[in-house]
Design an enzyme around this catalytic site. Structure first.
Site, PDB file in Angstrom:
ATOM      1  N   LEU A   1       0.884  -1.170   0.000  1.00 34.12           N
ATOM      2  CA  LEU A   1       0.000   0.000   0.000  1.00 34.12           C
ATOM      3  C   LEU A   1       0.917   1.213   0.000  1.00 34.12           C
ATOM      4  O   LEU A   1       1.870   1.261   0.780  1.00 34.12           O
ATOM      5  CB  LEU A   1      -0.896   0.017   1.242  1.00 34.12           C
ATOM      6  N   ASP A   2       0.636   2.194  -0.865  1.00 31.23           N
ATOM      7  CA  ASP A   2       1.532   3.346  -0.903  1.00 31.23           C
ATOM      8  C   ASP A   2       1.379   4.182   0.369  1.00 31.23           C
ATOM      9  O   ASP A   2       0.438   4.000   1.148  1.00 31.23           O
ATOM     10  CB  ASP A   2       1.290   4.187  -2.164  1.00 31.23           C
ATOM     11  N   GLN A   3       2.298   5.100   0.551  1.00 32.91           N
ATOM     12  CA  GLN A   3       2.364   5.868   1.796  1.00 32.91           C
ATOM     13  C   GLN A   3       1.081   6.642   2.074  1.00 32.91           C
ATOM     14  O   GLN A   3       0.683   6.811   3.231  1.00 32.91           O
ATOM     15  CB  GLN A   3       3.549   6.844   1.728  1.00 32.91           C
ATOM     16  N   ASP A   4       0.399   7.093   1.019  1.00 35.58           N
ATOM     17  CA  ASP A   4      -0.792   7.916   1.193  1.00 35.58           C
ATOM     18  C   ASP A   4      -2.073   7.101   1.327  1.00 35.58           C
ATOM     19  O   ASP A   4      -3.157   7.683   1.476  1.00 35.58           O
ATOM     20  CB  ASP A   4      -0.933   8.884   0.013  1.00 35.58           C
TER      21      ASP A   4
END
Length: 246
Positions: free
Chosen positions: A106-109
């Site tokens: 999952l990306d940071q955002d």
């Protein structure tokens, strides 16, 4: 588990993914009973000794399977040169010591459900597109999605790394200049959901993963984790087998 391919053995031992294990074997750093291994060789976990760069490796007697609710701003990596907070910092030492790794990313955002395990074989099968394990997300996007955009998302679209498979998309609600959408994909490319909505002109403002196969986020608190139930593990196996047969 006796008599299995060396790549599967290494994946179960948490050394790397199955694909990464094949790279290790071909590079010559893996030995079976002191002799260099080759891809396709088989290992008896009860009788053979397997080493990677001289270190003996063994699969754990019982693998760990965790569900974690990743907060926004936390990254999915074991070691970060920039010393940012990672998902593994959210776990107690007892869990970190087991060399867990993330099943997909999952990306940071983004936030939501992330599976962690030391079972490399299951991780490979859950994330590989061949097995078509569905991942469900809730996205808040800019603007109101019309029928044309929904058809493109549902049918599949061309991205810079190739066409996407058809997605299941449902508008849940809309207000002012935002729209809340449920989307289910059976792939897992880098930032895929965000890129799909970008392609139809509705950038994502918030993205949460709700489910991976039968495992759902539910009421797990942000930053919290829990062990998967036997029923969830069995459901993952069924989902993988169903995808392999389709």
């Amino acid at each position: 588990m006796a008599d299995e391919q060396v790549t599967r053995f290494l994946a179960r031992a948490g050394v790397s993914s199955r694909r990464g294990a094949a790279t290790l074997v071909t590079s010559g750093v893996v030995c079976i009973n002191g002799l260099p291994a080759r891809v396709g060789m088989r290992v008896d976990a009860d009788r053979d000794q397997v080493t990677v760069r001289g270190t003996v490796v063994r699969p754990p007697t019982g693998c760990r399977y965790l569900a974690l609710n990743k907060p926004v701003g936390v990254i999915v990596t074991a070691n970060d040169p920039q010393h940012r907070k990672t998902v593994f910092d959210l776990l107690p030492e007892e869990e970190r010591s087991r060399r867990l790794f993330a099943v997909g990313r999952l990306d940071q955002d983004s936030s939501g459900l992330l599976l962690l395990t030391d079972d490399g074989e299951l991780a490979y099968r859950v994330t590989h597109p061949r097995f078509q394990v569905p991942k469900e997300y809730e996205a808040v996007v800019a603007g109101a999605l019309g029928d044309r955009e929904l058809r493109r998302l549902r049918k599949g679209m061309e991205l810079e790394d190739g066409p996407t498979a058809p997605a299941e998309v449902e508008v849940l609600s809309s207000w002012q200049d935002l729209c809340r959408v449920r989307i289910v994909i059976a792939e897992g490319r880098k930032r895929q959901v965000r890129r799909m909505f970008d392609a139809v002109g509705h950038p994502v403002k918030r993205l949460t993963r709700l489910a991976v196969g039968p495992v759902r986020l539910g009421r797990l608190r942000v930053g919290g984790y829990r062990r998967l139930t036997d029923r969830e593990l069995a459901g993952l196996e069924v989902a993988v087998d169903r995808g392999r047969e389709s």
